[in-house]
Design an enzyme around this catalytic site. Sequence first.
Site, PDB file in Angstrom:
ATOM      1  N   ASP A   1      -0.184  -4.197   7.085  1.00  0.00           N
ATOM      2  CA  ASP A   1      -0.737  -3.641   8.324  1.00  0.00           C
ATOM      3  C   ASP A   1      -2.181  -4.048   8.548  1.00  0.00           C
ATOM      4  OD1 ASP A   1       1.695  -2.377   8.402  1.00  0.00           O
ATOM      5  OD2 ASP A   1       0.918  -0.354   8.138  1.00  0.00           O
TER       6      ASP A   1
ATOM      7  N   HIS B   1       0.838  -1.199   0.000  1.00  0.00           N
ATOM      8  CA  HIS B   1       0.000   0.000   0.000  1.00  0.00           C
ATOM      9  C   HIS B   1       0.872   1.247   0.000  1.00  0.00           C
ATOM     10  CE1 HIS B   1       0.680  -0.667   4.320  1.00  0.00           C
ATOM     11  NE2 HIS B   1       0.204   0.536   4.606  1.00  0.00           N
TER      12      HIS B   1
ATOM     13  N   HIS C   1       4.815  -4.735  11.446  1.00  0.00           N
ATOM     14  CA  HIS C   1       5.187  -3.927  12.614  1.00  0.00           C
ATOM     15  C   HIS C   1       5.294  -4.776  13.872  1.00  0.00           C
ATOM     16  CE1 HIS C   1       4.754   0.162  10.932  1.00  0.00           C
ATOM     17  NE2 HIS C   1       3.802  -0.364  10.185  1.00  0.00           N
TER      18      HIS C   1
ATOM     19  N   ASP D   1       5.971   4.282   5.127  1.00  0.00           N
ATOM     20  CA  ASP D   1       6.796   3.216   5.687  1.00  0.00           C
ATOM     21  C   ASP D   1       6.602   1.890   4.953  1.00  0.00           C
ATOM     22  OD1 ASP D   1       4.199   3.086   6.733  1.00  0.00           O
ATOM     23  OD2 ASP D   1       4.842   2.153   8.597  1.00  0.00           O
ATOM     24  N   HIS D   2       5.992   1.959   3.768  1.00  0.00           N
ATOM     25  CA  HIS D   2       5.841   0.770   2.924  1.00  0.00           C
ATOM     26  C   HIS D   2       6.318   1.015   1.498  1.00  0.00           C
ATOM     27  CE1 HIS D   2       3.666  -1.691   5.891  1.00  0.00           C
ATOM     28  NE2 HIS D   2       3.356  -0.506   6.372  1.00  0.00           N
TER      29      HIS D   2
ATOM     30  N   HIS E   1      -7.574  -0.860   5.914  1.00  0.00           N
ATOM     31  CA  HIS E   1      -6.512  -0.003   6.445  1.00  0.00           C
ATOM     32  C   HIS E   1      -6.308   1.173   5.494  1.00  0.00           C
ATOM     33  CE1 HIS E   1      -2.841   1.152   8.464  1.00  0.00           C
ATOM     34  NE2 HIS E   1      -2.112   0.912   7.383  1.00  0.00           N
TER      35      HIS E   1
ATOM     36  N   HIS F   1       1.413   3.891   2.116  1.00  0.00           N
ATOM     37  CA  HIS F   1       1.963   4.601   3.262  1.00  0.00           C
ATOM     38  C   HIS F   1       3.492   4.703   3.173  1.00  0.00           C
ATOM     39  CE1 HIS F   1      -1.809   3.894   5.978  1.00  0.00           C
ATOM     40  NE2 HIS F   1      -1.968   4.870   5.117  1.00  0.00           N
TER      41      HIS F   1
END
Length: 250
Positions: free
Chosen positions: A133, A57, A171, A61-62, A114, A59
């Site tokens: 996530d 996705h 995470h 941190d991805h 999410h 975000h």
Amino acid sequence: MGLKIDIFPCLSDNYGFLVTDEATGITAAIDTPEAARIIARVEERGLPGLDFILNTHWHPDHGGGNAEVQARFGCPIYGAEEVRKRWPLDHVLRDGDVFRLGETKLDVVGLAGHTLGVIGYLDRSGGNAFISDVLFPLGCGRMFEGTPELYWASLLRLAELPGDTTLYCAHEYTLANLKFAESLGVDAALQARGDRIRALRERGDYTVPSTVAEERASNPFLRYPLMEQGFAAQAAKFGELRAAKDVFQG
């Protein structure tokens, strides 16, 4: 032969994944939470390079390391269409697609909730699922873009996988998730799992991965909704729990 999975910490609480098809040596990174760490891991392992990036996705941190990792290795980037709104993406993958990592077949599954476009990768033959996530040990991701109904439908897709399916999330949130789960009531399954989790973290060990069976037995975001009858009641219960977790201060 199967899939070799290398999990390693990135950023403050993310995990990075390098997955290698053992028959061919072809390797992909699942998401790019921290470009420098991923590049270093490829070099530490003595791999000839990185063949693919597979995003889940959009975000940061991805997908935030996409450009730097691609620049280093020249690898194409596949992933959810929503990644394009922020990060480089060469090829779109959608629910129902199949990605071939050498001889390993990865089924692409839509897991909206999410974010609206998040996808996961299922290695059905090896019993592995890379779920970003969407679901964590004893928890789930925040509902940033979806609805309880949309998110619950995605969680059901995971809950219905074989119980021994190994779930790789992105995470290390498990201790915080444990506190919330315990605030709802502690039974024998949660007590035993909580003891194992605390012991792992005291040693500095990862709590990821987990299994579908473990999450069905003790993850409140699956366990309590599944006690309800009918999809609507289950989705409502899930939404209630997610809202409670959003403001939990334990």
